[in-house]
Design an enzyme around this catalytic site. Structure first.
Site, PDB file in Angstrom:
ATOM      1  N   GLN A  28     -37.100 -11.789   8.112  1.00 46.13           N
ATOM      2  CA  GLN A  28     -38.538 -12.417   7.066  1.00 46.13           C
ATOM      3  C   GLN A  28     -37.533 -13.910   6.107  1.00 46.13           C
ATOM      4  O   GLN A  28     -36.208 -14.096   6.741  1.00 46.13           O
ATOM      5  CB  GLN A  28     -38.255 -11.538   5.916  1.00 46.13           C
ATOM      6  CG  GLN A  28     -38.823 -10.263   5.534  1.00 46.13           C
ATOM      7  CD  GLN A  28     -40.601 -10.302   5.860  1.00 46.13           C
ATOM      8  OE1 GLN A  28     -40.588 -10.579   4.699  1.00 46.13           O
ATOM      9  NE2 GLN A  28     -41.284 -10.597   6.854  1.00 46.13           N
ATOM     10  N   ARG A  61     -46.684  -1.248   2.590  1.00 53.32           N
ATOM     11  CA  ARG A  61     -45.889  -1.772   3.931  1.00 53.32           C
ATOM     12  C   ARG A  61     -44.714  -1.714   4.928  1.00 53.32           C
ATOM     13  O   ARG A  61     -44.315  -0.736   5.088  1.00 53.32           O
ATOM     14  CB  ARG A  61     -45.263  -3.066   2.393  1.00 53.32           C
ATOM     15  CG  ARG A  61     -44.052  -2.979   1.557  1.00 53.32           C
ATOM     16  CD  ARG A  61     -43.846  -4.435   1.344  1.00 53.32           C
ATOM     17  NE  ARG A  61     -42.357  -3.920   0.022  1.00 53.32           N
ATOM     18  CZ  ARG A  61     -42.608  -3.528  -1.612  1.00 53.32           C
ATOM     19  NH1 ARG A  61     -44.174  -3.526  -1.766  1.00 53.32           N
ATOM     20  NH2 ARG A  61     -41.364  -3.291  -2.450  1.00 53.32           N
ATOM     21  N   ASP A  62     -44.510  -2.438   5.418  1.00 50.66           N
ATOM     22  CA  ASP A  62     -43.650  -2.531   6.176  1.00 50.66           C
ATOM     23  C   ASP A  62     -43.767  -1.989   7.842  1.00 50.66           C
ATOM     24  O   ASP A  62     -42.551  -0.221   7.742  1.00 50.66           O
ATOM     25  CB  ASP A  62     -42.409  -2.295   5.692  1.00 50.66           C
ATOM     26  CG  ASP A  62     -41.900  -3.286   4.637  1.00 50.66           C
ATOM     27  OD1 ASP A  62     -42.586  -4.421   4.691  1.00 50.66           O
ATOM     28  OD2 ASP A  62     -40.940  -2.969   4.087  1.00 50.66           O
ATOM     29  N   TRP A  89     -35.766 -16.625  -1.126  1.00 51.46           N
ATOM     30  CA  TRP A  89     -36.901 -16.108  -1.412  1.00 51.46           C
ATOM     31  C   TRP A  89     -37.861 -16.785  -2.027  1.00 51.46           C
ATOM     32  O   TRP A  89     -37.941 -16.734  -2.646  1.00 51.46           O
ATOM     33  CB  TRP A  89     -36.898 -14.854  -2.174  1.00 51.46           C
ATOM     34  CG  TRP A  89     -37.890 -13.662  -1.007  1.00 51.46           C
ATOM     35  CD1 TRP A  89     -37.515 -13.170  -0.606  1.00 51.46           C
ATOM     36  CD2 TRP A  89     -38.568 -13.360  -2.061  1.00 51.46           C
ATOM     37  NE1 TRP A  89     -38.624 -12.023  -0.662  1.00 51.46           N
ATOM     38  CE2 TRP A  89     -39.635 -12.014  -0.514  1.00 51.46           C
ATOM     39  CE3 TRP A  89     -39.636 -14.033  -3.314  1.00 51.46           C
ATOM     40  CZ2 TRP A  89     -40.518 -11.983  -1.489  1.00 51.46           C
ATOM     41  CZ3 TRP A  89     -40.663 -12.957  -3.593  1.00 51.46           C
ATOM     42  CH2 TRP A  89     -40.760 -11.912  -2.541  1.00 51.46           C
ATOM     43  N   TRP A 107     -33.753 -19.221   4.424  1.00 51.45           N
ATOM     44  CA  TRP A 107     -33.750 -17.755   3.115  1.00 51.45           C
ATOM     45  C   TRP A 107     -33.986 -16.897   4.833  1.00 51.45           C
ATOM     46  O   TRP A 107     -34.741 -17.171   5.177  1.00 51.45           O
ATOM     47  CB  TRP A 107     -34.071 -17.536   2.052  1.00 51.45           C
ATOM     48  CG  TRP A 107     -34.224 -16.458   1.264  1.00 51.45           C
ATOM     49  CD1 TRP A 107     -35.424 -15.114   2.575  1.00 51.45           C
ATOM     50  CD2 TRP A 107     -33.026 -15.640   0.958  1.00 51.45           C
ATOM     51  NE1 TRP A 107     -35.183 -14.410   1.883  1.00 51.45           N
ATOM     52  CE2 TRP A 107     -34.282 -14.221   0.707  1.00 51.45           C
ATOM     53  CE3 TRP A 107     -32.417 -15.928   0.334  1.00 51.45           C
ATOM     54  CZ2 TRP A 107     -33.560 -13.071   0.267  1.00 51.45           C
ATOM     55  CZ3 TRP A 107     -31.858 -15.192  -0.662  1.00 51.45           C
ATOM     56  CH2 TRP A 107     -32.790 -13.739  -0.634  1.00 51.45           C
ATOM     57  N   MET A 108     -33.021 -16.195   4.401  1.00 48.84           N
ATOM     58  CA  MET A 108     -32.851 -14.852   5.169  1.00 48.84           C
ATOM     59  C   MET A 108     -33.183 -13.820   4.453  1.00 48.84           C
ATOM     60  O   MET A 108     -32.598 -13.691   3.812  1.00 48.84           O
ATOM     61  CB  MET A 108     -32.759 -15.164   6.573  1.00 48.84           C
ATOM     62  CG  MET A 108     -32.817 -13.655   7.535  1.00 48.84           C
ATOM     63  SD  MET A 108     -31.689 -13.986   9.033  1.00 48.84           S
ATOM     64  CE  MET A 108     -30.385 -13.128   9.042  1.00 48.84           C
ATOM     65  N   ASN A 109     -33.779 -12.750   4.773  1.00 47.85           N
ATOM     66  CA  ASN A 109     -33.708 -11.538   4.775  1.00 47.85           C
ATOM     67  C   ASN A 109     -34.328 -10.534   5.688  1.00 47.85           C
ATOM     68  O   ASN A 109     -33.446 -10.821   6.751  1.00 47.85           O
ATOM     69  CB  ASN A 109     -34.533 -11.018   2.689  1.00 47.85           C
ATOM     70  CG  ASN A 109     -35.895 -10.882   3.054  1.00 47.85           C
ATOM     71  OD1 ASN A 109     -36.110 -12.089   2.690  1.00 47.85           O
ATOM     72  ND2 ASN A 109     -36.481  -9.373   3.271  1.00 47.85           N
ATOM     73  N   ASP A 110     -35.323  -9.062   5.741  1.00 51.55           N
ATOM     74  CA  ASP A 110     -35.052  -8.287   6.667  1.00 51.55           C
ATOM     75  C   ASP A 110     -35.215  -8.424   8.088  1.00 51.55           C
ATOM     76  O   ASP A 110     -35.964  -9.500   8.235  1.00 51.55           O
ATOM     77  CB  ASP A 110     -36.114  -7.273   6.485  1.00 51.55           C
ATOM     78  CG  ASP A 110     -36.445  -7.066   4.870  1.00 51.55           C
ATOM     79  OD1 ASP A 110     -35.939  -7.367   4.165  1.00 51.55           O
ATOM     80  OD2 ASP A 110     -37.539  -6.058   4.617  1.00 51.55           O
ATOM     81  N   SER A 156     -42.904  -7.276   5.889  1.00 53.02           N
ATOM     82  CA  SER A 156     -41.590  -7.287   7.231  1.00 53.02           C
ATOM     83  C   SER A 156     -42.955  -6.241   7.887  1.00 53.02           C
ATOM     84  O   SER A 156     -43.618  -5.828   7.592  1.00 53.02           O
ATOM     85  CB  SER A 156     -40.783  -6.176   6.258  1.00 53.02           C
ATOM     86  OG  SER A 156     -39.625  -7.191   6.740  1.00 53.02           O
TER      87      SER A 156
HETATM   88  C1  FRU Z   1     -37.164  -5.466   1.999  1.00 54.97           C
HETATM   89  C2  FRU Z   1     -38.228  -6.303   1.914  1.00 54.97           C
HETATM   90  C3  FRU Z   1     -39.594  -5.207   2.074  1.00 54.97           C
HETATM   91  C4  FRU Z   1     -40.993  -6.892   2.067  1.00 54.97           C
HETATM   92  C5  FRU Z   1     -39.614  -7.972   2.548  1.00 54.97           C
HETATM   93  C6  FRU Z   1     -40.162  -8.775   2.166  1.00 54.97           C
HETATM   94  O1  FRU Z   1     -35.553  -6.306   2.063  1.00 54.97           O
HETATM   95  O2  FRU Z   1     -38.308  -5.721   0.176  1.00 54.97           O
HETATM   96  O3  FRU Z   1     -40.534  -4.755   1.624  1.00 54.97           O
HETATM   97  O4  FRU Z   1     -41.782  -6.538   3.551  1.00 54.97           O
HETATM   98  O5  FRU Z   1     -38.474  -7.656   1.676  1.00 54.97           O
HETATM   99  O6  FRU Z   1     -39.398  -9.794   1.949  1.00 54.97           O
END
Ligand code: FRU
Length: 500
Positions: free
Chosen positions: A64, A172-173, A72, A45-48, A113
């Site tokens: 991510q 966060r982030d 996720w 899986w990949m997100n941000d 993130s």
């Molecule tokens: C955004 C988010 C961030 C968090 C990350 C977790 O898509 O929800 O706020 O750090 O993804 O994977």
């Protein structure tokens, strides 16, 4: 002694995660929906996008990542590099959750993130350690590398051990940048229904001082601002954010003034960076050409496809350069390096699209292609212009770009695009100032197996969507309705795969 056992645990955790990716990679590579020229994980899986930076001559993109499945899960930082923003090479996973501030038993936890900076020739990642149920749940951490590949977590982690405030939704982030000899960090948060960007300052990246709320929602812009990014552009500052629970918007930017002494950002204008459904958690970097490059996760939380088992999930948008026009409008344009991908082009010019008649063009195989079309709109009686893509014969599917001339509305209709998510997105294409340049409409469109990105009038508006057609075709059909429209020029190319 303690330090080295921590390093050892991190190394071992990365080794296991790499093994899990390798085990799924071959099956994932065969999947029909894998993109040909977009950045995506080998498997899992990949997100941000995280930690975008140019370091020792290469662009680094972290992300991510859940290496153990296509859903996720406990977050790691995946890692890829590129010399030209087009061809990406996967590197070993950079961060795995191993420390108490990022390691949980169940629920959400991991290295969430964040961003990257270079200091003393080292590449330093600044990220959120998140553990569901732990108090505090979110803390800010750092990890550094001398070679840009192997990262050691900072012995002083967490550097920011908790939120300055109680009762907030998220902390966060971190996005870190340097200004006038000091480090600054914006963090995503929210309180009492209002999303916020919190600001910190540091002399050494280790000791951070809270400066207060740099900006917050006016009450309509979401209750938590994920992934804020604040940076100078032209003679202004731009705040990019991903608002949670904002009706009709999953991304937002504000142009305004930043006062570093008070730590306040004052917005003067706002709009969406992208009007399609699949654009989230955008992050930017400043490169050595002075360009502000933006990459986002080309997806949205809640996508239907996330429920499929394909061994991989997630893709990044094409890199886009952000430019602030003299009239104050922010445009985002695909970086010119993407022209490296073009092959076997076809060209047409001065074609009349006569009322109701289809005109058709196609490129070789439809795996990945790009086209740029310019239409003259002056004096036409036509009411609409319609362009149909990804309409394999007998499939009953199509993806349609529609322009309504009276309303100046551009619509990306993915309601019959194929499998899973259906969406119809629209944007009002303003005709004031130089927007239509003598009433022309210019579209630049990138299709890549399971994605479409539509740039309108040189990036003044962008619409991005994932699409999942059951068969691929490289054709485009154009039609004018209610009158004739002149297609001044059409350029269309197959685009090479970066993965073969
Ligand atoms: C955004 C988010 C961030 C968090 C990350 C977790 O898509 O929800 O706020 O750090 O993804 O994977």
């Amino acid at each position: 002694m303690k330090v080295s056992s921590e390093k050892q645990a991190h190394k071992e955790s990365i080794r296991l995660a790499e093994k899990a990716v390798a085990a799924q990679a071959e099956a994932a590579a065969r999947d029909d929906y894998r993109l040909q020229y977009h950045m995506l994980p080998q498997a899992g899986w990949m997100n941000d996008p995280n930690g975008l930076i140019q370091y020792k001559g290469e662009y680094h993109l972290f992300y991510q990542h859940h290496p153990y499945s296509d859903k996720w899960g406990p977050m790691h930082w995946g890692h890829a590099v590129s010399k030209d923003l087009v061809h990406w090479r996967h590197l070993p996973i950079a961060l795995a959750p191993t420390e108490p501030y990022e390691l949980g038993q169940e629920g959400g936890y991991g290295c969430w993130s964040g961003s990257a900076v270079e200091i003393d020739a080292k590449l330093t990642l600044i990220y959120t350690g998140h553990v569901d149920g732990r108090e505090p749940m979110e803390v800010q951490c750092a990890a550094s590398s001398v070679d840009g590949v192997v990262f050691d977590k900072h012995s002083g982690n967490p550097l920011i051990p908790g939120s300055p405030d109680t009762g907030n939704l998220g902390f966060r982030d971190p996005k870190v940048w340097r200004h006038d000899g000091l480090w600054y960090m914006v963090l995503g948060s929210g309180k009492e229904g209002k999303g916020k960007a919190l600001l910190y300052q540091s002399e050494d990246l280790e000791r951070w001082e809270y400066m207060g709320t740099a900006a917050e929602s006016d009450g309509t812009q979401g209750d938590m601002w994920e992934c804020p990014d604040l940076f100078p552009l032209g003679d202004k500052h731009v705040l990019v954010l991903s608002p949670m629970n904002m009706p009709d918007a999953k991304n937002l930017y504000m142009i305004g003034e930043m006062d570093y002494a008070s730590g306040k950002f004052t917005p003067e204008a706002q709009a969406k960076l992208d009007h399609g459904p699949d654009f989230y958690a955008a992050q930017t970097l400043l490169d050595d050409k002075g360009r502000r490059i933006m990459i986002a996760w080309m997806d949205h939380w809640g996508s239907e496809m996330a429920r499929e088992d394909r061994g991989w999930y997630g893709a990044m948008t094409l890199p886009r350069e952000l430019v602030l026009l003299p009239e104050g409008k922010l445009v985002s344009r695909p970086v010119p390096e993407l022209e490296l991908l073009r092959e076997d082009g076809i060209i047409a010019s001065g074609v009349t699209l006569s009322n109701g008649n289809d005109m058709e063009w196609s490129v070789r195989d439809g795996q990945g292609f790009e086209w740029i079309a310019e239409f003259a709109l002056d004096g036409t009686q036509a009411e609409r212009l319609e362009m149909t893509l990804l309409a394999a014969e007998g499939s009953g599917e199509s993806t349609v770009i529609r322009y309504l001339l009276r309303e100046n509305k551009l619509i990306l209709d993915c309601s019959a695009s194929g499998h899973a998510d259906a969406s119809i997105s629209e944007v009002s294409v303003s005709t004031e100032t130089s927007d239509t340049n003598g009433a022309t409409l210019k579209l630049q469109v990138f299709v890549d197996r399971s994605s479409i990105e539509v740039f309108v009038n040189d990036g003044r508006y962008v619409l991005t969507s994932r699409v999942y057609p059951s068969a691929l075709t490289g054709g485009i059909t154009m039609k004018a309705k209610g009158g004739n429209i002149t297609l001044q020029s059409l350029n269309m190319w197959n685009l090479k795969s970066i993965w073969s």
